[in-house]
Design a protein around this motif. Structure first.
Motif, PDB file in Angstrom:
ATOM      1  N   ASP A  76      -8.441  -5.926  -0.464  1.00  0.00           N
ATOM      2  CA  ASP A  76      -7.860  -6.897  -1.402  1.00  0.00           C
ATOM      3  C   ASP A  76      -6.875  -6.298  -2.393  1.00  0.00           C
ATOM      4  OD1 ASP A  76      -9.539  -5.534  -3.047  1.00  0.00           O
ATOM      5  OD2 ASP A  76     -10.759  -7.261  -3.640  1.00  0.00           O
ATOM      6  N   HIS A  77      -6.749  -4.992  -2.454  1.00  0.00           N
ATOM      7  CA  HIS A  77      -5.734  -4.403  -3.327  1.00  0.00           C
ATOM      8  C   HIS A  77      -5.516  -2.944  -2.940  1.00  0.00           C
ATOM      9  CE1 HIS A  77      -8.809  -2.107  -5.317  1.00  0.00           C
ATOM     10  NE2 HIS A  77      -7.892  -1.512  -6.036  1.00  0.00           N
ATOM     11  N   LEU A  78      -4.454  -2.394  -3.481  1.00  0.00           N
ATOM     12  CA  LEU A  78      -4.181  -0.963  -3.287  1.00  0.00           C
ATOM     13  C   LEU A  78      -4.188  -0.293  -4.659  1.00  0.00           C
ATOM     14  CD1 LEU A  78      -1.273  -1.415  -0.742  1.00  0.00           C
ATOM     15  CD2 LEU A  78      -3.469  -0.324  -0.242  1.00  0.00           C
ATOM     16  N   ASP A  79      -4.668   0.942  -4.712  1.00  0.00           N
ATOM     17  CA  ASP A  79      -4.689   1.659  -5.995  1.00  0.00           C
ATOM     18  C   ASP A  79      -3.296   2.177  -6.338  1.00  0.00           C
ATOM     19  OD1 ASP A  79      -7.624   1.672  -6.627  1.00  0.00           O
ATOM     20  OD2 ASP A  79      -7.650   2.524  -4.607  1.00  0.00           O
ATOM     21  N   ILE A  80      -2.692   2.872  -5.384  1.00  0.00           N
ATOM     22  CA  ILE A  80      -1.359   3.449  -5.623  1.00  0.00           C
ATOM     23  C   ILE A  80      -0.527   3.303  -4.357  1.00  0.00           C
ATOM     24  CG2 ILE A  80      -0.045   5.538  -6.214  1.00  0.00           C
ATOM     25  CD1 ILE A  80      -2.495   6.761  -7.434  1.00  0.00           C
ATOM     26  N   THR A  81       0.737   2.944  -4.546  1.00  0.00           N
ATOM     27  CA  THR A  81       1.718   3.083  -3.460  1.00  0.00           C
ATOM     28  C   THR A  81       2.658   4.217  -3.837  1.00  0.00           C
ATOM     29  OG1 THR A  81       1.676   0.835  -2.600  1.00  0.00           O
ATOM     30  CG2 THR A  81       3.758   1.997  -2.430  1.00  0.00           C
ATOM     31  N   VAL A  82       2.919   5.089  -2.891  1.00  0.00           N
ATOM     32  CA  VAL A  82       3.883   6.170  -3.107  1.00  0.00           C
ATOM     33  C   VAL A  82       5.033   5.948  -2.135  1.00  0.00           C
ATOM     34  CG1 VAL A  82       4.277   8.663  -3.079  1.00  0.00           C
ATOM     35  CG2 VAL A  82       2.049   7.762  -3.816  1.00  0.00           C
ATOM     36  N   ALA A 109       4.063  -2.754  -2.372  1.00  0.00           N
ATOM     37  CA  ALA A 109       4.177  -2.336  -3.782  1.00  0.00           C
ATOM     38  C   ALA A 109       3.590  -3.404  -4.709  1.00  0.00           C
ATOM     39  CB  ALA A 109       5.635  -2.068  -4.138  1.00  0.00           C
ATOM     40  N   ALA A 110       3.869  -4.674  -4.379  1.00  0.00           N
ATOM     41  CA  ALA A 110       3.386  -5.769  -5.232  1.00  0.00           C
ATOM     42  C   ALA A 110       1.863  -5.892  -5.179  1.00  0.00           C
ATOM     43  CB  ALA A 110       4.039  -7.080  -4.815  1.00  0.00           C
ATOM     44  N   ALA A 111       1.263  -5.411  -4.104  1.00  0.00           N
ATOM     45  CA  ALA A 111      -0.203  -5.483  -3.958  1.00  0.00           C
ATOM     46  C   ALA A 111      -0.889  -4.251  -4.558  1.00  0.00           C
ATOM     47  CB  ALA A 111      -0.563  -5.618  -2.479  1.00  0.00           C
ATOM     48  N   SER A 112      -0.116  -3.373  -5.180  1.00  0.00           N
ATOM     49  CA  SER A 112      -0.661  -2.105  -5.685  1.00  0.00           C
ATOM     50  C   SER A 112      -0.805  -2.121  -7.200  1.00  0.00           C
ATOM     51  CB  SER A 112       0.288  -0.944  -5.330  1.00  0.00           C
ATOM     52  OG  SER A 112       0.479  -0.883  -3.944  1.00  0.00           O
ATOM     53  N   ASP A 113      -1.855  -1.469  -7.679  1.00  0.00           N
ATOM     54  CA  ASP A 113      -2.009  -1.334  -9.135  1.00  0.00           C
ATOM     55  C   ASP A 113      -0.865  -0.508  -9.708  1.00  0.00           C
ATOM     56  OD1 ASP A 113      -4.332  -2.688  -8.764  1.00  0.00           O
ATOM     57  OD2 ASP A 113      -5.651  -0.934  -8.942  1.00  0.00           O
ATOM     58  N   ARG A 114      -0.479   0.540  -8.987  1.00  0.00           N
ATOM     59  CA  ARG A 114       0.610   1.414  -9.450  1.00  0.00           C
ATOM     60  C   ARG A 114       1.523   1.751  -8.288  1.00  0.00           C
ATOM     61  NH1 ARG A 114      -2.270   6.660 -11.087  1.00  0.00           N
ATOM     62  NH2 ARG A 114      -0.198   7.376 -11.663  1.00  0.00           N
ATOM     63  N   MET A 115       2.818   1.838  -8.596  1.00  0.00           N
ATOM     64  CA  MET A 115       3.770   2.340  -7.594  1.00  0.00           C
ATOM     65  C   MET A 115       4.415   3.597  -8.165  1.00  0.00           C
ATOM     66  SD  MET A 115       7.362   0.761  -6.255  1.00  0.00           S
ATOM     67  CE  MET A 115       8.138   1.360  -4.745  1.00  0.00           C
ATOM     68  N   ILE A 116       4.249   4.701  -7.449  1.00  0.00           N
ATOM     69  CA  ILE A 116       4.902   5.956  -7.848  1.00  0.00           C
ATOM     70  C   ILE A 116       6.092   6.163  -6.922  1.00  0.00           C
ATOM     71  CG2 ILE A 116       4.634   8.442  -8.162  1.00  0.00           C
ATOM     72  CD1 ILE A 116       1.633   8.031  -8.470  1.00  0.00           C
TER      73      ILE A 116
END
Ligand code: R5P
Length: 237
Positions: A76-82, A109-116
């Motif tokens: 249901d979500h992603l912690d980080i997208t790199v 990216a939109a499904a991620s808490d953070r995008m690095i």
């Protein structure tokens, strides 16, 4: 140090943010590929993570590197997208899609808490636009869509040549989603959020390469070392 080494350094710095048990978005492109390879080394050494790839190319790389994969239907979500970028401005607005993966990249990216965002310093610009802006379009009715895009450009005070992207073999480039890409040579985008909003209202536009308010931080590797730039406003603002 050559460009490829800088890209790997940025990837290695982003990897320091990854913890056991994380669900990760895996970007596309030559910089993101370094991240996937380095992540694979950690996985083989025992790190437990699961990834969602942003392209078929990244799916193949991740599989080759032993990174377990899932989909956004399973979690249901992603912690980080790199992920990499083609241009990054001081507000951490991005141009992406040079490799044609912008649609899946933006969904992930939109499904991620953070995008690095990871990049070599050459991607850092004061104003977006030197890199041609990719706009992913439906082939049906392309003439009408192009006219609507031109109108949106004019409303936002930009103009420039547009060209349907071709693959290396000379045929039209087709995205993983089965769409085409129009690259727009705008040179200078004074109002990226305004242009992003205008493009998003056009029916034949599936997605565009302006990533506004999605990146949480950027890791830039240059000759002088690594710079980490944090986004000033919270994600989504
Ligand atoms: O569609 C491709 C992606 O947006 C890439 O992340 C972007 O083009 C940057 O790629 P690279 O790291 O190869 O410069």
């Amino acid at each position: 140090m050559d460009m490829d080494q800088l890209k790997r350094q940025a990837a290695a710095r982003a990897l320091e943010e990854v913890r056991d048990g994380m669900q990760l978005g895996l970007g596309t492109g030559s910089t993101a590929k370094h991240f996937v390879e380095l992540l694979g080394e950690r996985v083989r050494a025992g790190l437990k993570v699961i990834g969602v790839p942003t392209s078929e190319a990244t799916r193949a790389d991740a599989t080759r590197c032993g990174v377990p994969l899932t989909t956004l239907d399973e979690i249901d979500h992603l912690d980080i997208t790199v992920d990499g970028a083609d241009e990054i401005d001081p507000e951490l607005n991005l141009i992406k899609g040079g490799g044609g993966a912008l649609l899946r990249e933006k969904i992930v990216a939109a499904a991620s808490d953070r995008m690095i965002v990871i990049a070599d310093e050459s991607k850092w610009v004061q104003t977006l636009g030197r890199f041609p802006l990719p706009v992913e379009v439906i082939p049906f009715g392309l003439g009408a869509t192009r006219r609507a895009i031109e109108k949106a450009f004019a409303q936002c005070g930009v103009s420039g040549q547009m060209a349907v992207r071709k693959a290396k073999d000379g045929h039209v480039f087709v995205t993983d989603g089965g769409h085409w890409i129009v690259d727009a040579q705008l040179e200078r985008i004074a109002d990226p959020p305004g242009l992003a909003g205008a493009l998003s209202t056009i029916p034949g536009v599936v997605e565009h390469g302006l990533f506004i308010g999605l990146a949480s931080s950027a890791v830039l590797a240059g000759g002088e070392g690594i710079r980490v730039i944090e986004r000033r406003k919270p994600k989504g603002d």
